[in-house]
Design an enzyme around this catalytic site. Structure first.
Site, mmCIF file in Angstrom:
data_model
loop_
_atom_site.group_PDB
_atom_site.id
_atom_site.type_symbol
_atom_site.label_atom_id
_atom_site.label_comp_id
_atom_site.label_asym_id
_atom_site.label_seq_id
_atom_site.Cartn_x
_atom_site.Cartn_y
_atom_site.Cartn_z
ATOM 1 N N ASP B 41 16.246 89.081 -31.563
ATOM 2 C CA ASP B 41 14.887 88.650 -31.900
ATOM 3 C C ASP B 41 14.734 87.132 -31.906
ATOM 4 O O ASP B 41 14.290 86.552 -30.918
ATOM 5 C CB ASP B 41 14.481 89.275 -33.233
ATOM 6 C CG ASP B 41 13.073 88.920 -33.650
ATOM 7 O OD1 ASP B 41 12.296 88.490 -32.791
ATOM 8 O OD2 ASP B 41 12.754 89.051 -34.857
ATOM 9 N N GLY B 44 17.520 82.146 -36.555
ATOM 10 C CA GLY B 44 17.132 81.941 -37.938
ATOM 11 C C GLY B 44 16.897 83.243 -38.690
ATOM 12 O O GLY B 44 16.807 83.257 -39.909
ATOM 13 N N THR B 46 15.567 86.728 -40.402
ATOM 14 C CA THR B 46 14.464 87.002 -41.315
ATOM 15 C C THR B 46 14.086 85.745 -42.082
ATOM 16 O O THR B 46 12.906 85.407 -42.240
ATOM 17 C CB THR B 46 14.896 88.073 -42.343
ATOM 18 O OG1 THR B 46 15.335 89.231 -41.630
ATOM 19 C CG2 THR B 46 13.749 88.428 -43.273
ATOM 20 N N GLY B 186 4.446 96.724 -55.668
ATOM 21 C CA GLY B 186 5.771 96.179 -55.973
ATOM 22 C C GLY B 186 5.675 94.797 -56.591
ATOM 23 O O GLY B 186 5.062 93.898 -56.023
ATOM 24 N N GLU B 209 2.938 98.575 -59.864
ATOM 25 C CA GLU B 209 4.409 98.563 -59.944
ATOM 26 C C GLU B 209 4.860 99.799 -60.714
ATOM 27 O O GLU B 209 4.309 100.115 -61.754
ATOM 28 C CB GLU B 209 4.857 97.259 -60.626
ATOM 29 C CG GLU B 209 6.265 97.232 -61.189
ATOM 30 C CD GLU B 209 7.364 97.348 -60.133
ATOM 31 O OE1 GLU B 209 7.356 96.575 -59.166
ATOM 32 O OE2 GLU B 209 8.234 98.244 -60.298
ATOM 33 N N ARG B 278 14.286 95.763 -49.951
ATOM 34 C CA ARG B 278 14.788 95.710 -48.577
ATOM 35 C C ARG B 278 16.047 96.551 -48.451
ATOM 36 O O ARG B 278 16.739 96.800 -49.423
ATOM 37 C CB ARG B 278 15.042 94.247 -48.180
ATOM 38 C CG ARG B 278 13.746 93.432 -48.163
ATOM 39 C CD ARG B 278 13.962 91.974 -47.804
ATOM 40 N NE ARG B 278 14.473 91.796 -46.467
ATOM 41 C CZ ARG B 278 13.737 91.780 -45.348
ATOM 42 N NH1 ARG B 278 12.430 91.930 -45.421
ATOM 43 N NH2 ARG B 278 14.291 91.607 -44.172
ATOM 44 N N HIS B 450 16.176 59.302 -67.285
ATOM 45 C CA HIS B 450 14.921 59.480 -68.014
ATOM 46 C C HIS B 450 13.782 58.890 -67.193
ATOM 47 O O HIS B 450 13.957 57.815 -66.635
ATOM 48 C CB HIS B 450 14.982 58.781 -69.365
ATOM 49 C CG HIS B 450 13.750 58.983 -70.186
ATOM 50 N ND1 HIS B 450 13.477 60.182 -70.824
ATOM 51 C CD2 HIS B 450 12.698 58.175 -70.431
ATOM 52 C CE1 HIS B 450 12.313 60.073 -71.446
ATOM 53 N NE2 HIS B 450 11.820 58.864 -71.230
#
Ligand SMILES: Cc1cc2nc3c(=O)[nH]c(=O)nc-3n(C[C@H](O)[C@H](O)[C@H](O)COP(=O)(O)OP(=O)(O)OC[C@H]3O[C@@H](n4cnc5c(N)ncnc54)[C@H](O)[C@@H]3O)c2cc1C
Ligand SMILES: Cc1cc2nc3c(=O)[nH]c(=O)nc-3n(C[C@H](O)[C@H](O)[C@H](O)COP(=O)(O)OP(=O)(O)OC[C@H]3O[C@@H](n4cnc5c(N)ncnc54)[C@H](O)[C@@H]3O)c2cc1C
Lengths: 55, 474, 474
Positions: B41, B44, B46, B186, B209, B278, B450
């Site tokens: 495909d 890099g 997915t 989800g 969910e 996944r 700081h």
């Protein structure tokens, strides 16, 4: 430690593998027994000396 | 190397050019190995094309608009308008720059690149079918193979991604025109990141969910901070409900959900994003042909050198198991490549950090208090709330906290949980602390600039020893 | 403790409630010492009231506007308007929250607080004059004193701050209505931070600097990144010129400068910000009365326990010398308090990080390549440019780089220079690395979350060993 964890920086862990040292056998000189590269090297040298005397 | 209908040979064949595979290939080549990287495909994988990078790009861009819209208290008045098509174009530019960078880096390091789908013939041969009709195939002999075929989104029965209104995360990331109403199925990290993006685009977002809260796996007081902000963004949550079916209406869809007691609810929406997790892609490669074991869930089991049950075959990244994270994939890729090169490498890391790029961010590394207890440690906890941080207040982002988990005896740091601004960056110091075997005192004694958010890490370490300056010690 | 016109006693008298003094007082009290903190002005000192915090608040607020104004490429169109009065109000709110927090934390830790100006009578007595007429004074006996009287801006002859159009950084931070044209004298970190703030407010900013570049002390390739961005913001720089005199015109002032060759230039402006450095405040306390030595520049010399030449008198923070930074002040405060409590504390830190909150930020810690060479090391350098970082590109902030300086033999990290997004936060990991005696390999092997800017730190470490993945190794 409870889970058998050895506190040692990555470089020391890698050196142990390189020298074939089981890092959990190494006595750490750092705080709380933290193992340094120098500790691994010292352990390895002692083991080699020991092997030589044994042989 | 000649690519054609002939048999070629390579020392290392890497299948899959995601962050597991391309990193493995580059490191193998750096170690002097003749290396071939094949992907069916895009360079890099997915992560760069449909995952980490496009999602973070949209998060940043919608954040700029959101921050400006909400800065009246700071004296900044703006009414930003989002042009989604332009945002997409910019995002694509970022992705292109990175993926073409990966291609260039592979070439510069001497990696041979092949486009096509690889299948094992046996444990030293693979066939590569080139994409497109009549493109033919080739056979390649390898000494070692690294399987880095990644993962794909899990489908919910009835909600297959081929139906137009049903979106995968990839579809959602490519949207040119945001829907008016979006239903997200989800509330894991991908669902939450994208819900936030769409809410900031002005979309009416509803989340359904099955479990009883967002971001399972994170402690309640951590996820609560994100849930609160999501509520403020107007995201509507419905827990304990599973998506059952959907049906086209005149101008959108209606989705029916069911709770434990069998009670149904219905939601109108224009689009439905399904983000329920996944699963590994191990089928694409026919690992069994090489004798490589695959477990019931489709993962390829590996040892601490990333090696499968077959001596010369390694597996890295999402296909090799949890956590399915890009940097875990890359680490495994590096180790596999070094082991093949004969280096004393191993997956000996003490901890793998993880971040969720919600608003605010969450980042964790190592053990929680509970996990430390389960491992047999007596945990010592230090916390620091961002509302006591000068840097937080002066950026107007003051929700959340840093928590450090250490063991009692020497104060070795075992883990950390951060929710708040730049959590994903702040966790780096604690990951290093854990790898180094650093103690609370080591972190507390290190001078921290700081005003920075990183001071909160130092103060959390001090707090564990009742020595924090800017918060009361408990 | 009774506060009045009587003599009281305290184990530890801390003079000055800035980040040196209040931190020292809290830690002393935490260690069980009877502690008294006196300040003639405000809790939090320069840092919280007129320095770090207000400057960072204005930087953040103007950044929100600036980012939104420059996000069309990302598809975000906005035309933000800044209401400076509201911005000031918000900033004051932040300052108030923090300074009242300091007061509360002091009280909660049991520190006695006195408002007034302290002067030493001898090495065990101080007189405290209360502010305001007829407020009287009191005498206080102390066993130990910690001098934390801070610093004040250096004045340029002729450009004294009492003249209205001549601003100190404090005046600039309090401005309710930005001038149309601002002349900034001095391109050090305070001058550069404030020039950026005003440029982002839409003010026409011109900078005049005696030296031949901005931010002296930083390496050229580091400051160049900031200079470039400042140029893009329309800030006009004039180097090699010293401000000589000024004169009121109808509606503003005209400032005359002179270069090395005696050539004059003139600049029109509405206001002139003089930011040419700071000098210690040691005169306010009459240290000589306690026998405490003061050097020619007005600093009080101290040893590695923060002790002056007088056994029971300590000095911390800006008054005790460079670097004049808040976190250095706090560290010294902690050490002084612990030494007084009998702890084996010392200023044994290997490095003090420093940050400049320009656009982009600069942060450094430890040695530069040149300093490492001078110290006798053979330096090994690793670099990573942010334009190769996925996180940088996906936030649209991709200028700058991370550089790590290590020694050749074991790869111990000696220093780091970062210019780029969130540099001030990223430096924390490297400060810890230096304090821990970490090697390049330790940082490179630590798993860093993807996609984060912190990965650039890991890749810089890898680059030093020719093992970077996302940049070409030299
Ligand atoms: C929306 C989203 C956001 C995410 N955000 C983050 C994040 O912020 N941080 C993070 O760490 N992770 C994130 N992830 C997860 C991350 O993308 C994965 O963990 C990572 O991509 C895994 O890398 P990999 O190399 O194992 O596999 P992949 O990146 O999936 O790459 C596998 C590659 O193998 C190729 N391939 C498969 N089979 C074959 C074959 N037979 N022949 C040839 N090529 C084949 C595929 O084409 C693909 O290019 C995100 C994921 C998604 C979906
Ligand atoms: C615009 C600006 C921006 C800055 N930004 C940063 C930054 O981002 N990061 C950073 O690290 N540093 C920064 N600094 C520097 C930082 O403010 C100082 O390093 C820090 O405040 C020093 O702390 P201190 O405790 O030594 O002194 P101070 O903070 O100066 O405090 C001294 C206190 O002593 C009191 N005092 C003096 N004499 C007497 C007396 N005789 N009796 C009673 N009280 C007395 C004063 O009233 C004052 O409150 C900045 C400074 C300025 C001006």
């Amino acid at each position: 430690t409870p889970d058998g964890r050895v506190f040692a920086p990555p470089a020391a862990r890698r050196l142990a593998r390189e020298l074939g040292v089981d890092i959990s056998d190494v006595e750490g000189s750092g705080p709380g027994g933290r193992v340094s590269e120098a500790d691994v090297r010292a352990h390895h040298e002692k083991a080699e000396e020991h092997d030589e005397t044994a042989a | 190397m000649v690519v054609g209908d002939v048999t070629t040979g390579t020392e290392v064949l890497v299948v899959g050019a995601g962050p597991g595979g391309y990193v493995a290939a580059i490191r193998a080549a750096q170690n002097g190995l003749d290396t071939t990287l094949v992907d069916r495909d895009a360079y890099g994988g997915t992560c760069l094309n449909y995952g980490c990078i496009p999602s973070k790009a949209l998060i940043s861009a919608t954040d700029v608009a959101h921050d400006a819209r909400n800065a009246t208290e700071m004296g900044v008045h703006a009414d930003p308008v989002i042009h989604t098509d332009e945002m997409q174009e910019w995002k694509e530019g970022v992705v292109d720059q990175l993926t073409s960078g990966v291609e260039k880096l592979c070439k510069a390091n001497g990696v041979n690149l092949i486009e096509g789908e690889a299948t094992f013939v046996d444990d030293s041969t693979a066939r590569i079918a080139h994409g497109g009709e009549g493109q033919g195939s080739e056979t390649i002999d390898f000494e070692h193979a690294i399987v880095a075929t990644g993962s794909r989104p899990i489908q919910v029965p009835g909600f297959e991604f081929e139906h137009d209104p049903i979106w995968s995360s990839r579809d959602a990331l490519e949207v040119e025109e945001p829907p008016e109403k979006l239903l997200v199925v989800g509330a894991g990290y991908i669902g939450m990141e994208l819900s936030t993006v769409f809410a900031k685009m002005g979309v009416d977002v509803t989340v359904v969910e099955m479990l009883d809260g967002i971001l399972p796996g994170y402690e309640d007081d951590v996820s609560r901070v994100v849930k609160q902000r999501a509520d403020d963004l107007g995201i509507d949550f419905n827990f304990g409900e599973a998506a059952n079916e959907w049906e086209e209406t005149g101008d959108g869809v209606v989705v029916t959900t069911e709770n434990e007691d069998g009670e149904e609810s219905t939601y109108d929406a224009d689009k439905v994003l399904v983000a329920v997790g996944r699963q590994p892609v191990s089928d694409s490669l026919d690992p069994e042909a090489a004798g490589v074991e695959v477990d019931e869930q489709g993962f390829i089991p590996t040892d601490d050198q990333a090696r499968t049950n077959v001596e010369n075959v390694f597996a890295v990244g999402d296909v090799a198991g949890e956590p399915m994270l890009a940097h875990k994939a890359s680490k495994e890729g590096i180790v596999a490549a070094e082991v093949i090169a004969g280096e004393p490498a191993a997956l000996d890391q003490q901890a793998i950090p993880a971040a969720v790029f919600t608003d605010p961010e969450i980042a964790t590394v190592g053990m929680t208090e509970e996990e430390a207890e389960e491992a047999g440690f007596t945990p010592k906890i230090g916390e620091f709330p961002f509302r006591a941080s000068g840097r937080s207040l002066s950026t107007g982002e003051d929700e959340g906290f840093v928590r450090i988990v250490a063991e009692e005896d020497a104060g070795f740091i075992l883990g950390a949980q951060i929710v708040g601004p730049e959590a994903s960056e702040l966790i780096a110091e604690l990951a290093l602390a854990i790898e180094m075997g650093a103690t609370l005192e080591d972190v507390a004694s290190t001078v921290h600039t700081h005003p920075t958010l990183a001071e909160a890490v130092m103060e959390a370490a001090e707090n564990a020893d009742d020595q924090a300056i800017h918060t009361l010690n408990r």
